[in-house]
Design an enzyme around this catalytic site. Structure first.
Site, PDB file in Angstrom:
ATOM      1  N   GLU A 108      11.343  -5.509  27.547  1.00  9.41           N
ATOM      2  CA  GLU A 108      12.133  -6.731  27.339  1.00  9.41           C
ATOM      3  C   GLU A 108      11.260  -7.907  26.917  1.00  9.41           C
ATOM      4  O   GLU A 108      11.354  -9.002  27.464  1.00  9.41           O
ATOM      5  CB  GLU A 108      12.910  -7.089  28.616  1.00  9.41           C
ATOM      6  N   ASP A 152      20.441   0.316  34.155  1.00  2.42           N
ATOM      7  CA  ASP A 152      20.030  -0.947  34.766  1.00  2.42           C
ATOM      8  C   ASP A 152      20.913  -1.387  35.932  1.00  2.42           C
ATOM      9  O   ASP A 152      21.735  -2.278  35.764  1.00  2.42           O
ATOM     10  CB  ASP A 152      20.013  -2.052  33.701  1.00  2.42           C
ATOM     11  N   GLU A 201      23.264  -8.596  41.012  1.00  4.98           N
ATOM     12  CA  GLU A 201      23.372  -9.014  39.613  1.00  4.98           C
ATOM     13  C   GLU A 201      24.622  -8.457  38.939  1.00  4.98           C
ATOM     14  O   GLU A 201      25.335  -9.176  38.244  1.00  4.98           O
ATOM     15  CB  GLU A 201      22.116  -8.554  38.841  1.00  4.98           C
TER      16      GLU A 201
END
Ligand code: GCW
Length: 686
Positions: free
Chosen positions: A265, A338, A366
């Site tokens: 990332e 993820d 998240e």
């Protein structure tokens, strides 16, 4: 031999006091004196004695002996607990034994004579805290370690008090490590000024057995060291890291090591210099080795290529198996994508046979409603840990492939991405504390059940301090039936509910934008790379929906050991919960239930919404057993969760209906929102 410590709580009645949640699961107060015998003195033993005094719920004047003794059956910081006391090889083992003893007393459980050894050597919390005090994916206020502005590095008494409370909470559940900064690391952390603060934090955490670790930026040598390169094979770079590590250990002699997110990332990494992950990790490992430090090197890597994102970590890391030093541990997220509400386990578990591999779980929610939705994550982690990898036949679960029992390793570890911040109750949602608690308990004992963990946590968190007028008797049949059981049931169902109203049947990454909160199956702006948008994952069209990862699709199934690969590949044997993760299927595909796929999707979303409505009722009914402050906070959060569940259901059904062209079955509640309204509203929010 079973011995019962008759707890005073059993016979005491309670008076509800307002609580802000700051005391977490450590709320018990002793009313009876005891007599502790211990020959050893140390800061850690001192804490053990204090804890016994503060939390003792056993017999008045009981005698407890704490003994340090070399017992071969006790490993690391494990302990032996018995009616008369605790035996351990280390001071920390004594402290852990004390917490176990108190936990048994405070939950009304018998203290059985037994040896308790930790499943993993390093049980670490990863804080995604930035030097300016913000927290990546943090939903409970700003960082407890870092802050912005003038004098931001000055250590105050308040800081120290909070760090101590933090250390105590961790130690009480067996956590023994903390990474103090974000994996998207600022090179600043290694500067003199920041290191001074790290040193003080480490000193506060030390007596509680918490080792300090740091996330480091791979390009630090060029960013703050003045070097032209950060190539891991350059002699200057190697020396720079060696010197840096030496400097760190001169300040923090028991420093734990580094956590590294590299070539991922946008983060720099060895690949920027034509080197491999092994080259990068080993260079750091060599620098740490003389001091006993470790490198936790993350396998969370992917780039916008044609290769299915779910396959990338395995593809990149498997060829490197056997090339890593023994003090490198590859840190692997539970699933291959993820931290989604549900993923199959990452195929790297068990597959890297010559490398230490550690699971990384995400405690901060998240992708699971953040600090708003009530979602108990122990069930998700239990599902992952107990997944069969078949790497060494039956019984080679993810837990056993990582804890050293199948593949003996010098270092074993497990990490959880922390959900805490400066909020008075640490986690934002009172029930999010249960996830912190659960992570610690599972890291200590990876065979615990979610039910047991929920049970303990509820008793510790919602039992009331006895005083005043009798409202009800704790742990009585009444309390158990009307409070404990329904609340436990709600917790145990909560993650399934979230899956149902967000992403049932193997759907994943249907979130709008980068905020990862609300639904956005339509969300795909041209400027955003495809593997960051939902259509990449659901692939809905008029023919059907789902990601084809079968042999004839992306072939991700082949990364799983047989018989799992073919089980996932075949429709007959692929579990419904992973169906659309592995298969692209027509809307009228006939499910095992006899329904067609489209209907099944609708029923799942509806079920999720109804489950949250039931949670509301459950909670409303327990009002008499909870103090008003925590009761109303949870109640209002459940209300929002319910509205969100409705939005999720409507957004997903109305959007997918554009492709399926089928009606929402008439016996379930029809959507109440309008798709355009949801899309526009969603867009306006960002
Ligand atoms: O889950 C994703 C998050 C990023 C995070 C990244 C990672 C720290 O959206 O915010 O970055 O994973 O785990 O590295």
């Amino acid at each position: 031999m079973k011995v019962l410590f008759i707890t005073f709580m059993l016979i005491q009645s309670v008076f509800l006091q307002a609580e802000d949640g700051h005391d977490l699961w450590l709320r018990a107060k002793s009313t009876s004196p005891l007599n502790v015998i211990c020959l050893k003195k140390s800061p850690t033993i001192g804490i053990a004695l204090q804890e016994l005094e503060k939390g003792w719920q056993g017999k008045d004047g009981a005698k407890i002996v704490l003994v340090l003794k070399n017992n071969k059956e006790i490993r690391n910081d494990g302990f032996k607990i018995s009616p008369d006391g605790i035996q351990a090889n280390t001071d920390l083992g004594i402290l852990y034994g004390v917490y176990e003893l108190l936990r048994c007393q405070q939950t009304g459980e018998p203290v059985e004579e037994m040896i308790c050894n930790p499943s993993y050597g390093a049980r670490v919390l990863d804080h995604w805290d930035n030097p300016d005090g913000s927290i990546e994916r943090g939903y409970a206020g700003r960082s407890i370690f870092w802050r912005q502005g003038e004098n931001s590095l000055a250590v105050t008494q308040n800081d120290k008090t909070l760090w101590k409370e933090y250390a105590r909470a961790n130690a009480s559940i067996g956590i023994n490590g903390a990474v103090l900064n974000n994996v998207n690391a600022s090179p600043l952390i290694l500067s003199k000024e920041y290191m001074e603060r790290v040193k003080v934090i480490a000193e506060v955490l030390r007596p509680y057995g918490i080792k300090t670790y740091l996330s480091v930026k791979f390009s630090s040598p060029s960013l703050i060291g003045g070097l032209k390169t950060s190539d891991p094979l350059s002699a200057d770079v190697i020396k720079w890291w060696k010197d840096k590590v030496q400097e760190i250990y001169s300040m923090i002699p028991d420093f734990g090591g580094f956590l590294v997110k590299a070539s991922s990332e946008g983060q720099p990494g060895p690949q920027d210099y034509g080197r491999t992950h092994a080259d990068g990790a080993n260079m750091l490992a060599d620098a740490l080795k003389p001091f006993g430090g470790i490198v936790m090197w993350r396998a969370f890597v992917y780039s916008p290529t044609d290769l299915d994102r779910a396959k990338q970590a395995y593809t990149e890391f498997m060829p490197l198996d056997g090339q890593f030093r023994d003090n490198v541990i590859i840190q692997v997220k539970n699933g291959p994508v993820d931290f989604q509400p549900r993923e199959p386990f990452s195929p790297l578990f068990g597959a890297m046979k010559k490398t230490s591999v550690m699971p990384e779980f995400q405690i901060t929610q998240e992708y699971l409603g953040q600090a708003i939705h009530l979602v108990f994550l122990a069930t998700m982690w239990e599902e992952c840990l107990k997944s069969e990898t078949y790497q060494e036949g039956e019984g080679s679960t993810v837990a056993h492939c990582t804890d050293g029992s199948i593949y003996p390793r010098k270092y074993t570890a497990i990490a959880g991405v922390s959900n805490i911040g400066l909020d008075i109750n640490w986690c934002g949602h009172p029930f999010a504390q249960a996830n912190w608690y659960a992570f610690g308990r599972l890291a200590w004992n990876n065979s615990l059940t979610s039910e047991k963990i929920a049970d303990e946590w509820i008793k510790l968190t919602f039992s009331q301090v006895p005083s005043g007028q009798a409202l009800f008797t704790l742990f009585s049949t009444e309390w158990t039936e009307h409070f404990l059981l329904p609340v436990r049931q709600m917790m145990l169902q909560s993650r399934d509910a979230a899956i149902n109203y967000m992403m049932p049947l193997g759907f994943h990454h249907l979130f709008s934008a980068n905020e990862h909160y609300g639904p956005g199956p339509w969300w795909a702006p041209a400027r955003v790379r495809p593997d960051w948008t939902p259509p990449y994952y659901h692939k809905a069209d008029t023919n059907g929906v789902g990601f084809d990862r079968t042999y004839s699709g992306s072939d991700a199934v082949s990364q799983y050991h047989e018989p799992l690969g073919s089980q996932f590949n075949e429709l007959k044997t692929c579990p419904d919960r992973y169906l659309l993760w592995f298969h692209h299927l027509p809307w009228d595909y006939k499910m095992k239930s006899g329904r067609i796929l489209w209907d099944e999707i609708c029923y799942n979303y509806e079920t999720g919404l109804q489950q949250v409505r039931e949670f509301q009722k459950t909670w409303d009914k327990v009002e008499a057993y909870v103090d008003t402050a925590r009761f109303t906070l949870v109640q209002s959060k459940l209300r929002t969760q319910c509205r969100d569940a409705q939005v999720w259901k409507d957004a997903c059904l109305l959007y997918f209906q554009k492709f399926s062209h089928m009606p929402v079955p008439y016996d379930i509640e029809q959507p109440v929102y309008d798709l355009n309204y949801l899309i526009e509203n969603d867009m306006k929010r960002r």
